[in-house]
Design a protein around this motif. Structure first.
Motif, PDB file in Angstrom:
ATOM      1  N   ARG A 178      52.960  35.712  48.031  1.00 38.57           N
ATOM      2  CA  ARG A 178      51.953  35.806  49.251  1.00 38.57           C
ATOM      3  C   ARG A 178      50.723  36.648  49.022  1.00 38.57           C
ATOM      4  NH1 ARG A 178      56.682  38.361  53.582  1.00 38.57           N
ATOM      5  NH2 ARG A 178      57.787  36.265  53.729  1.00 38.57           N
ATOM      6  N   TYR A 179      50.830  37.462  47.688  1.00 40.95           N
ATOM      7  CA  TYR A 179      49.665  38.570  47.256  1.00 40.95           C
ATOM      8  C   TYR A 179      48.829  37.969  46.417  1.00 40.95           C
ATOM      9  CZ  TYR A 179      50.921  41.770  50.822  1.00 40.95           C
ATOM     10  OH  TYR A 179      51.133  42.305  51.886  1.00 40.95           O
ATOM     11  N   VAL A 180      49.058  36.746  45.645  1.00 46.13           N
ATOM     12  CA  VAL A 180      48.540  36.437  44.361  1.00 46.13           C
ATOM     13  C   VAL A 180      47.054  35.985  44.713  1.00 46.13           C
ATOM     14  CG1 VAL A 180      49.143  33.939  44.589  1.00 46.13           C
ATOM     15  CG2 VAL A 180      48.555  34.838  42.203  1.00 46.13           C
ATOM     16  N   ARG A 181      46.726  35.578  45.925  1.00 41.28           N
ATOM     17  CA  ARG A 181      45.412  35.226  46.081  1.00 41.28           C
ATOM     18  C   ARG A 181      44.582  36.767  46.389  1.00 41.28           C
ATOM     19  NH1 ARG A 181      43.457  30.244  47.355  1.00 41.28           N
ATOM     20  NH2 ARG A 181      44.898  28.551  47.516  1.00 41.28           N
ATOM     21  N   MET A 182      45.216  37.522  47.039  1.00 38.30           N
ATOM     22  CA  MET A 182      44.519  38.633  47.195  1.00 38.30           C
ATOM     23  C   MET A 182      44.144  39.512  45.726  1.00 38.30           C
ATOM     24  SD  MET A 182      45.790  42.406  48.847  1.00 38.30           S
ATOM     25  CE  MET A 182      46.547  42.793  47.117  1.00 38.30           C
ATOM     26  N   VAL A 183      45.212  39.269  44.949  1.00 41.54           N
ATOM     27  CA  VAL A 183      44.964  40.169  43.750  1.00 41.54           C
ATOM     28  C   VAL A 183      44.066  39.387  42.979  1.00 41.54           C
ATOM     29  CG1 VAL A 183      46.072  40.622  41.639  1.00 41.54           C
ATOM     30  CG2 VAL A 183      47.217  40.967  43.509  1.00 41.54           C
ATOM     31  N   HIS A 184      44.022  37.914  42.867  1.00 40.26           N
ATOM     32  CA  HIS A 184      43.067  37.219  42.147  1.00 40.26           C
ATOM     33  C   HIS A 184      41.737  37.248  42.534  1.00 40.26           C
ATOM     34  CE1 HIS A 184      40.774  33.517  40.980  1.00 40.26           C
ATOM     35  NE2 HIS A 184      41.419  33.801  39.824  1.00 40.26           N
ATOM     36  N   GLY A 185      41.644  37.413  44.010  1.00 39.53           N
ATOM     37  CA  GLY A 185      40.285  37.818  44.515  1.00 39.53           C
ATOM     38  C   GLY A 185      39.622  38.983  44.182  1.00 39.53           C
ATOM     39  N   ILE A 186      40.309  40.247  44.255  1.00 42.46           N
ATOM     40  CA  ILE A 186      39.925  41.363  43.744  1.00 42.46           C
ATOM     41  C   ILE A 186      39.590  41.672  42.443  1.00 42.46           C
ATOM     42  CG2 ILE A 186      40.815  43.622  43.304  1.00 42.46           C
ATOM     43  CD1 ILE A 186      42.473  43.510  46.014  1.00 42.46           C
ATOM     44  N   LEU A 187      40.141  40.911  41.554  1.00 40.08           N
ATOM     45  CA  LEU A 187      39.747  40.915  40.307  1.00 40.08           C
ATOM     46  C   LEU A 187      38.513  40.091  39.850  1.00 40.08           C
ATOM     47  CD1 LEU A 187      43.396  40.473  38.488  1.00 40.08           C
ATOM     48  CD2 LEU A 187      41.881  42.493  38.488  1.00 40.08           C
ATOM     49  N   LEU A 188      38.482  38.942  40.543  1.00 35.19           N
ATOM     50  CA  LEU A 188      37.237  37.860  40.439  1.00 35.19           C
ATOM     51  C   LEU A 188      36.235  38.420  40.871  1.00 35.19           C
ATOM     52  CD1 LEU A 188      36.897  34.918  39.602  1.00 35.19           C
ATOM     53  CD2 LEU A 188      36.817  34.264  41.986  1.00 35.19           C
ATOM     54  N   ALA A 189      36.185  39.499  41.656  1.00 36.76           N
ATOM     55  CA  ALA A 189      34.852  40.161  42.240  1.00 36.76           C
ATOM     56  C   ALA A 189      34.338  41.138  41.189  1.00 36.76           C
ATOM     57  CB  ALA A 189      35.311  40.894  43.498  1.00 36.76           C
ATOM     58  N   ARG A 190      35.312  41.467  40.137  1.00 34.28           N
ATOM     59  CA  ARG A 190      34.878  42.559  39.062  1.00 34.28           C
ATOM     60  C   ARG A 190      34.988  42.015  37.689  1.00 34.28           C
ATOM     61  NH1 ARG A 190      37.288  44.345  43.654  1.00 34.28           N
ATOM     62  NH2 ARG A 190      36.485  46.486  44.530  1.00 34.28           N
ATOM     63  N   VAL A 191      35.704  41.083  37.449  1.00 34.18           N
ATOM     64  CA  VAL A 191      35.537  40.715  35.985  1.00 34.18           C
ATOM     65  C   VAL A 191      35.510  39.142  35.931  1.00 34.18           C
ATOM     66  CG1 VAL A 191      37.495  42.195  35.612  1.00 34.18           C
ATOM     67  CG2 VAL A 191      38.322  40.002  36.157  1.00 34.18           C
ATOM     68  N   PRO A 192      35.054  38.665  34.619  1.00 33.82           N
ATOM     69  CA  PRO A 192      34.753  37.118  34.575  1.00 33.82           C
ATOM     70  C   PRO A 192      36.236  36.346  34.721  1.00 33.82           C
ATOM     71  CG  PRO A 192      34.122  38.434  32.580  1.00 33.82           C
ATOM     72  CD  PRO A 192      34.689  39.305  33.395  1.00 33.82           C
ATOM     73  N   SER A 193      35.755  35.293  35.280  1.00 35.68           N
ATOM     74  CA  SER A 193      36.706  34.233  35.803  1.00 35.68           C
ATOM     75  C   SER A 193      38.080  34.256  34.821  1.00 35.68           C
ATOM     76  CB  SER A 193      36.363  32.883  36.138  1.00 35.68           C
ATOM     77  OG  SER A 193      35.242  32.902  37.061  1.00 35.68           O
ATOM     78  N   VAL A 194      37.854  33.810  33.585  1.00 31.93           N
ATOM     79  CA  VAL A 194      38.813  33.496  32.760  1.00 31.93           C
ATOM     80  C   VAL A 194      39.751  34.801  32.603  1.00 31.93           C
ATOM     81  CG1 VAL A 194      39.404  33.321  30.275  1.00 31.93           C
ATOM     82  CG2 VAL A 194      37.719  31.901  31.363  1.00 31.93           C
ATOM     83  N   ALA A 195      39.120  36.057  32.565  1.00 32.08           N
ATOM     84  CA  ALA A 195      39.735  37.240  32.479  1.00 32.08           C
ATOM     85  C   ALA A 195      40.623  37.558  33.860  1.00 32.08           C
ATOM     86  CB  ALA A 195      38.794  38.515  32.244  1.00 32.08           C
ATOM     87  N   ALA A 196      40.113  37.269  34.831  1.00 26.16           N
ATOM     88  CA  ALA A 196      40.823  37.511  36.204  1.00 26.16           C
ATOM     89  C   ALA A 196      42.061  36.627  36.261  1.00 26.16           C
ATOM     90  CB  ALA A 196      39.956  36.815  37.399  1.00 26.16           C
ATOM     91  N   GLU A 197      42.373  35.563  35.590  1.00 22.06           N
ATOM     92  CA  GLU A 197      43.596  34.656  35.741  1.00 22.06           C
ATOM     93  C   GLU A 197      44.406  35.407  34.940  1.00 22.06           C
ATOM     94  OE1 GLU A 197      43.604  30.527  36.117  1.00 22.06           O
ATOM     95  OE2 GLU A 197      41.583  30.369  35.488  1.00 22.06           O
ATOM     96  N   ASP A 198      44.132  35.991  33.673  1.00 16.07           N
ATOM     97  CA  ASP A 198      45.017  36.664  32.906  1.00 16.07           C
ATOM     98  C   ASP A 198      45.641  37.962  33.394  1.00 16.07           C
ATOM     99  OD1 ASP A 198      44.797  34.823  30.969  1.00 16.07           O
ATOM    100  OD2 ASP A 198      43.265  35.657  29.860  1.00 16.07           O
ATOM    101  N   LEU A 199      44.423  38.531  34.269  1.00 15.39           N
ATOM    102  CA  LEU A 199      45.026  40.058  34.622  1.00 15.39           C
ATOM    103  C   LEU A 199      45.628  39.982  35.904  1.00 15.39           C
ATOM    104  CD1 LEU A 199      41.470  42.177  34.193  1.00 15.39           C
ATOM    105  CD2 LEU A 199      43.475  41.867  32.557  1.00 15.39           C
ATOM    106  N   VAL A 200      45.923  38.533  36.824  1.00 14.24           N
ATOM    107  CA  VAL A 200      46.669  38.574  37.659  1.00 14.24           C
ATOM    108  C   VAL A 200      48.091  39.003  37.547  1.00 14.24           C
ATOM    109  CG1 VAL A 200      47.793  37.117  39.406  1.00 14.24           C
ATOM    110  CG2 VAL A 200      45.366  37.004  39.084  1.00 14.24           C
ATOM    111  N   HIS A 201      48.516  38.430  36.172  1.00 12.83           N
ATOM    112  CA  HIS A 201      49.865  38.640  35.892  1.00 12.83           C
ATOM    113  C   HIS A 201      50.128  40.097  35.472  1.00 12.83           C
ATOM    114  CE1 HIS A 201      50.483  34.503  36.280  1.00 12.83           C
ATOM    115  NE2 HIS A 201      49.536  34.183  35.628  1.00 12.83           N
ATOM    116  N   ASP A 202      49.205  40.678  34.776  1.00  7.26           N
ATOM    117  CA  ASP A 202      49.282  42.127  34.360  1.00  7.26           C
ATOM    118  C   ASP A 202      49.422  43.029  35.834  1.00  7.26           C
ATOM    119  OD1 ASP A 202      48.802  41.510  31.795  1.00  7.26           O
ATOM    120  OD2 ASP A 202      46.773  42.293  31.390  1.00  7.26           O
ATOM    121  N   VAL A 203      48.560  42.609  36.618  1.00  6.15           N
ATOM    122  CA  VAL A 203      48.711  43.745  37.856  1.00  6.15           C
ATOM    123  C   VAL A 203      50.278  43.697  38.324  1.00  6.15           C
ATOM    124  CG1 VAL A 203      48.089  43.784  40.204  1.00  6.15           C
ATOM    125  CG2 VAL A 203      46.201  43.244  38.543  1.00  6.15           C
TER     126      VAL A 203
END
Length: 207
Positions: free
Chosen positions: A48-73
């Motif tokens: 339910r929340y993976v899109r929100m988390v990915h979007g928040i990260l994508l607004a702040r870090v490079p795309s490749v890093a955002a995908e990796d950081l989703v799981h970290d969050v």
């Protein structure tokens, strides 16, 4: 003919995020179950929340890093979930973890690490028109990232992650009014920036 923002972002796809996204009917029972150790319930919250988390990260870090950081969050959130007293605030609580993770990323990143994405980081398109589409999408994403924080996040959640205004408000804990105003003002600034700097912009093909 003007091309919509949604259409310009279509060439940018994150399959792992799209595949996990799902619809919901209420979070509180799942949050309570997850607090009790139900991993399946936490898995549904992830969907339910993976899109929100990915979007928040994508607004702040490079795309490749955002995908990796989703799981970290989500890995950071899991052991902390028991401490969440107001289960109705799961979305805003998780959003705060995502923002803090992005801040931590930049704290640890090399000094020359850039937020800007480049077309060369994506797989080459099969045809020149497709490559132009990718370049336009990346340029538009970078243009969004140059906007003030208050506009950057809702624009990416709306146009990259496909969330509606009410969904953004419900997930992040912002009011509907503030989301609506920030989307409207952000789009105005983005349209002006795009018309000035779009790499392949042609007359009549603005946002």
């Amino acid at each position: 003919m003007a091309i919509s923002v949604e259409a310009r972002f279509e060439p940018l796809e994150w399959p792992s995020v799209s595949a996990a996204a799902g619809k919901d009917s209420g979070d509180e029972p799942l949050v309570k179950a997850a607090q009790g150790g139900d991993r399946a319930a936490f898995g549904q919250l992830y969907q339910r929340y993976v899109r929100m988390v990915h979007g928040i990260l994508l607004a702040r870090v490079p795309s490749v890093a955002a995908e990796d950081l989703v799981h970290d969050v989500f890995l950071q959130a899991l052991p902390k979930l028991r401490a969440l007293r107001d289960v109705s605030r799961f979305g805003p609580w998780l959003a705060a973890i995502a923002r803090n993770r992005a801040t931590d990323f930049h704290r640890r990143a090399k000094p020359d690490c850039s937020l800007e994405d480049r077309a060369g980081t994506a797989e080459p398109a099969e045809n020149p028109e497709g490559q132009v589409g990718i370049e336009d999408s990346i340029a538009l994403l970078n243009a969004v990232r140059e906007l003030p924080d208050v506009y950057r996040e809702p624009l990416i959640l709306r146009f990259v992650e496909g969330m509606t205004g009410p969904e953004i408000a419900a997930r992040t804990g912002l009011t509907h009014g503030s989301v609506r105003v920030n989307l409207h003002r952000g789009m105005h600034l983005l349209r002006e920036k795009w018309q000035r700097h779009a790499p392949h912009a042609k007359k009549g093909q603005g946002l």
